[in-house]
Design a protein around this motif. Sequence first.
Motif, PDB file in Angstrom:
ATOM      1  N   LEU A 147       8.433  -3.520   8.782  1.00  0.00           N
ATOM      2  CA  LEU A 147       8.206  -2.355   7.938  1.00  0.00           C
ATOM      3  C   LEU A 147       9.472  -1.512   7.814  1.00  0.00           C
ATOM      4  CD1 LEU A 147       4.623  -1.268   9.075  1.00  0.00           C
ATOM      5  CD2 LEU A 147       5.281  -2.343   6.918  1.00  0.00           C
ATOM      6  N   LYS A 148      10.221  -1.413   8.903  1.00  0.00           N
ATOM      7  CA  LYS A 148      11.483  -0.670   8.865  1.00  0.00           C
ATOM      8  C   LYS A 148      12.458  -1.333   7.906  1.00  0.00           C
ATOM      9  CE  LYS A 148      15.138   1.164  11.850  1.00  0.00           C
ATOM     10  NZ  LYS A 148      15.658   1.250  13.248  1.00  0.00           N
ATOM     11  N   ALA A 149      12.456  -2.665   7.914  1.00  0.00           N
ATOM     12  CA  ALA A 149      13.373  -3.404   7.036  1.00  0.00           C
ATOM     13  C   ALA A 149      13.044  -3.193   5.564  1.00  0.00           C
ATOM     14  CB  ALA A 149      13.313  -4.893   7.380  1.00  0.00           C
ATOM     15  N   THR A 150      11.756  -2.943   5.264  1.00  0.00           N
ATOM     16  CA  THR A 150      11.374  -2.719   3.867  1.00  0.00           C
ATOM     17  C   THR A 150      11.568  -1.260   3.457  1.00  0.00           C
ATOM     18  OG1 THR A 150       9.064  -2.197   4.404  1.00  0.00           O
ATOM     19  CG2 THR A 150       9.609  -4.525   4.045  1.00  0.00           C
ATOM     20  N   GLY A 151      11.884  -0.412   4.430  1.00  0.00           N
ATOM     21  CA  GLY A 151      12.027   1.006   4.130  1.00  0.00           C
ATOM     22  C   GLY A 151      10.694   1.738   4.057  1.00  0.00           C
ATOM     23  N   SER A 152       9.620   1.105   4.509  1.00  0.00           N
ATOM     24  CA  SER A 152       8.296   1.714   4.440  1.00  0.00           C
ATOM     25  C   SER A 152       8.200   2.910   5.372  1.00  0.00           C
ATOM     26  CB  SER A 152       7.223   0.688   4.820  1.00  0.00           C
ATOM     27  OG  SER A 152       5.960   1.293   4.900  1.00  0.00           O
ATOM     28  N   THR A 153       7.565   3.971   4.887  1.00  0.00           N
ATOM     29  CA  THR A 153       7.349   5.166   5.704  1.00  0.00           C
ATOM     30  C   THR A 153       5.870   5.342   6.050  1.00  0.00           C
ATOM     31  OG1 THR A 153       7.141   6.532   3.715  1.00  0.00           O
ATOM     32  CG2 THR A 153       9.339   6.344   4.725  1.00  0.00           C
ATOM     33  N   VAL A 154       5.069   4.318   5.793  1.00  0.00           N
ATOM     34  CA  VAL A 154       3.625   4.392   6.085  1.00  0.00           C
ATOM     35  C   VAL A 154       3.417   4.558   7.591  1.00  0.00           C
ATOM     36  CG1 VAL A 154       1.452   3.127   6.008  1.00  0.00           C
ATOM     37  CG2 VAL A 154       3.023   2.993   4.081  1.00  0.00           C
ATOM     38  N   LEU A 190       0.835  -1.203   0.000  1.00  0.00           N
ATOM     39  CA  LEU A 190       0.000   0.000   0.000  1.00  0.00           C
ATOM     40  C   LEU A 190       0.870   1.254   0.000  1.00  0.00           C
ATOM     41  CD1 LEU A 190      -2.771  -1.164   2.500  1.00  0.00           C
ATOM     42  CD2 LEU A 190      -3.178  -0.420   0.141  1.00  0.00           C
ATOM     43  N   GLY A 191       1.942   1.216   0.780  1.00  0.00           N
ATOM     44  CA  GLY A 191       2.864   2.346   0.792  1.00  0.00           C
ATOM     45  C   GLY A 191       3.497   2.582  -0.563  1.00  0.00           C
ATOM     46  N   ALA A 192       3.856   1.506  -1.224  1.00  0.00           N
ATOM     47  CA  ALA A 192       4.463   1.624  -2.549  1.00  0.00           C
ATOM     48  C   ALA A 192       3.492   2.228  -3.559  1.00  0.00           C
ATOM     49  CB  ALA A 192       4.935   0.252  -3.028  1.00  0.00           C
ATOM     50  N   ASN A 193       2.192   2.059  -3.301  1.00  0.00           N
ATOM     51  CA  ASN A 193       1.184   2.633  -4.188  1.00  0.00           C
ATOM     52  C   ASN A 193       0.788   4.051  -3.785  1.00  0.00           C
ATOM     53  OD1 ASN A 193      -0.176   0.623  -6.339  1.00  0.00           O
ATOM     54  ND2 ASN A 193       0.607  -0.570  -4.598  1.00  0.00           N
ATOM     55  N   GLY A 194       1.403   4.555  -2.710  1.00  0.00           N
ATOM     56  CA  GLY A 194       1.165   5.947  -2.340  1.00  0.00           C
ATOM     57  C   GLY A 194       0.416   6.181  -1.051  1.00  0.00           C
ATOM     58  N   ALA A 195       0.036   5.124  -0.345  1.00  0.00           N
ATOM     59  CA  ALA A 195      -0.663   5.313   0.933  1.00  0.00           C
ATOM     60  C   ALA A 195       0.289   5.913   1.960  1.00  0.00           C
ATOM     61  CB  ALA A 195      -1.211   3.987   1.432  1.00  0.00           C
ATOM     62  N   GLU A 196      -0.169   6.933   2.666  1.00  0.00           N
ATOM     63  CA  GLU A 196       0.643   7.565   3.704  1.00  0.00           C
ATOM     64  C   GLU A 196       0.248   7.085   5.100  1.00  0.00           C
ATOM     65  OE1 GLU A 196       0.235  11.744   3.146  1.00  0.00           O
ATOM     66  OE2 GLU A 196       1.106  11.728   1.122  1.00  0.00           O
ATOM     67  N   TRP A 197      -1.040   6.794   5.280  1.00  0.00           N
ATOM     68  CA  TRP A 197      -1.547   6.296   6.561  1.00  0.00           C
ATOM     69  C   TRP A 197      -2.332   5.009   6.326  1.00  0.00           C
ATOM     70  CZ3 TRP A 197      -1.212   8.115  11.612  1.00  0.00           C
ATOM     71  CH2 TRP A 197      -0.607   9.355  11.801  1.00  0.00           C
ATOM     72  N   ILE A 198      -2.286   4.105   7.304  1.00  0.00           N
ATOM     73  CA  ILE A 198      -3.094   2.888   7.312  1.00  0.00           C
ATOM     74  C   ILE A 198      -3.852   2.849   8.636  1.00  0.00           C
ATOM     75  CG2 ILE A 198      -3.122   0.354   7.203  1.00  0.00           C
ATOM     76  CD1 ILE A 198      -2.028   1.500   4.670  1.00  0.00           C
ATOM     77  N   GLN A 199      -5.128   2.521   8.562  1.00  0.00           N
ATOM     78  CA  GLN A 199      -5.944   2.372   9.777  1.00  0.00           C
ATOM     79  C   GLN A 199      -6.058   0.892  10.136  1.00  0.00           C
ATOM     80  OE1 GLN A 199      -9.870   4.250   9.655  1.00  0.00           O
ATOM     81  NE2 GLN A 199     -10.731   2.466  10.708  1.00  0.00           N
ATOM     82  N   LEU A 200      -5.547   0.521  11.297  1.00  0.00           N
ATOM     83  CA  LEU A 200      -5.659  -0.851  11.792  1.00  0.00           C
ATOM     84  C   LEU A 200      -6.650  -0.863  12.954  1.00  0.00           C
ATOM     85  CD1 LEU A 200      -1.903  -1.985  11.830  1.00  0.00           C
ATOM     86  CD2 LEU A 200      -3.644  -2.507  10.102  1.00  0.00           C
TER      87      LEU A 200
END
Length: 778
Positions: free
Chosen positions: A237-244, A199-209
């Motif tokens: 997520l840190k390992a993937t570099g995700s900033t979500v 989702l982050g790679a597609n442009g999502a900045e926030w995710i609601q869990l």
Amino acid sequence: MSITSSILGFPRMGANRELKHLTEAFWKGTVTEAELLSGAKEIREKHWKIQEAKGIDAIPSNDFSLYDHILDAAVTFGAIPPRYQSLSGLKQYFAMARGLQADGVDVASLPMSKYFDTNYHYVPVSLNTTTEFKLATNSKPVQEFNEAKALGIKTRPYIVGPVSFLLLARVSKDAPVGFNKLNLIDSLVDVYAQLIAELGANGAEWIQLDEPHLVVDLTPVEQAVYTRAYTLLASKLKATGSTVKLLVATYFEGLGNNTELAFALPGVSAIHVDLVRGIDSFDGVLAAASKSNVKLSVGVVNGRNVWKADLDAAIKLVTRAVDALGAERVIVASSCSLLHSPHSLEAELTGAKVDTEFIDWMSFAVQKLEEIVVITKAVKLGRDFVKEALFANAKSILARAHSARIHNPAVQARLKAVQPSMLTRKSPYPARRTVQNKLLNLPRYPTTTIGSFPQTATLRRIRAQFKKGSIAQDEYERLLKEEIAHVVKFQEELDIDVLVHGEAERNDMVEYFGEQLDGVGFTKNGWVQSYGSRCVKPPVIYGDVSRPAAMTVAWTTYAQSLTSRPMKGMLTGPLTILCWSFVRDDQPREFTAKQIALAVRDEVVDLEKAGIKVIQIDEPAIREGLPLRRTKWDSYLKWAVDAFLLSSTGVNDGTQIHSHMCYSDFEDIMDAIIQLDCDVLSIESAKSDLKLLQAFQAREYPNELGPGVFDIHTQRVAPTDEMKTRVVEMETCLSGDRLWVNPDCGLKTRAWPETEAVLKNMVQTAKAFRAIAAAHAA
């Protein structure tokens, strides 16, 4: 940055229940899969545009579902039980939801259960040691995020949180002894990390869990699983570099003793709290948030009721959060998803007879968007910026509080006059049973149904024409009597022992009674989703409740006149009317429940006077009303049991009182269920694979019991061998002389051919066991 606005979810069905009509047409084969998917996409797009136009900053995606969002998560994460794995696509999805009996495939559906203390039913997946989570290709959350993005709307995708997903799931019947579903958390988190990164790679900045289990009483093990899950997720997520950024949403109660746990979850950037139901935890929440750097989403607009928000009170709560944390760390939101609210008040404002006073008190989902935005602007820009909206709101709140329609001194006086003697039957159950056996003379394993028979398109059309005035009263009654006569004859031909009149005159088991009670109002289009395509239009209890006239006596006595067999009077109990209505919020629910109970008591007494010997008072919602925190259970159960007893105990020993319960976990309230002291209790058990029956087995239920032998939420016709197996399992719980044979629930949503086939099998099953008992006696 400054304060922002959001909601946790939006109703799915559409302004005029477009999704319901679309999916049901697909099931009937009159709409193709392509047409279903295209129509669903149009509904989603319309809803996103509504939220954008109203000014909501954080708009959710993936809150839409063709059936249920928890089932969607199971499919997204590959948690597909083995019996469905030979299927694919929508055939697999709807087989899990509804069962499938076609083209050589015969599989039962997954069970169904209530979502916390709501009337929304979710589909819990079954887990086992063999469960292997795997992210679906081109998963639904990613698809729908990209759909919104193509419209120029960047959404905040919703996903049920990993710990709540496991806690909502069930353990498969064939799982080895000692299997703990929480041990699957590591492998599940791995798939969550993949999805969030995608989702982050597609442009999502926030995710609601969504993690609603953070508001319940967690064991130390469950608390530790929360910490482990989010530690692992943050690391992956840190390992993937995700900033979500992750927003963890809680609702339906306060965080209480889980407050520190929630605000200490690694990798979480915001926490949502419900300040409608969890206001008692607000001080602790502010203290915990002040020690952290996370944002605080404050749910100040009620997502579960229809009353206008008190904007002044909500602004004060939000201001407290801003003063403690700073505007940039506060989000104004609905208390929970607006899934539990009707779509819009727009339809209520059209037509010849518009009750403007009543409508002025209410706010549906679209109007709640407006309330959230007004609150946000008031705090961000100042009250003067929205002074007209604030003035109109204050005027409405004051007018409702002082309306003469709300308070009835006679009802209040009657409630105060209730005596303890009005809460007990004249004799204990064993003595009543002796009297009832002589009067009713029923065979062993007596058969009955739960109340409703198929509501055909013809029946619905007749009721609609009568409401519009295009059918006269006498013609309407003649047509309904024809249907009742057909239902009675049908049951006699099948050789069912205790009959029902089929409820041809009823639109809904709560709405029908609400329409005949004072202090209760109705909307034209206030539909909410109950499960799948099933929608209900809850009554709105706005004032003191009373019964001005008999509600069911004429139809029931007419049906009884057609047969010598016992005819059940069918009523909905006070707790279910309470829980399945939008309830006034200006007095304790206990008072409202007992007012309804007195109204039902009057009906029970009148049915007995009219010669009806069997009366069923349905209470499927008694477990649903149980508070989420155990510290509040005793108080609720005391007045809930008293309300049922108040409704049911005004009759003589010879009148057999039945009740029905379904789709809830009853293990924790068995003492209260026994205290209801109904002569016969029927329960859903087939759809849940007899899980509910186990609670009655463990506690040795003392009266008569009718566990359902087949699931009514499917077109599948359960064979007699399957029903016989269920009866054998029932007899491990209760002796055969106290067992009834009946369906899981009412047959309203079924078609006549499958109803006839499955009831024939049910009667054959009962007769087979009678023959076995007779042979043993000989």
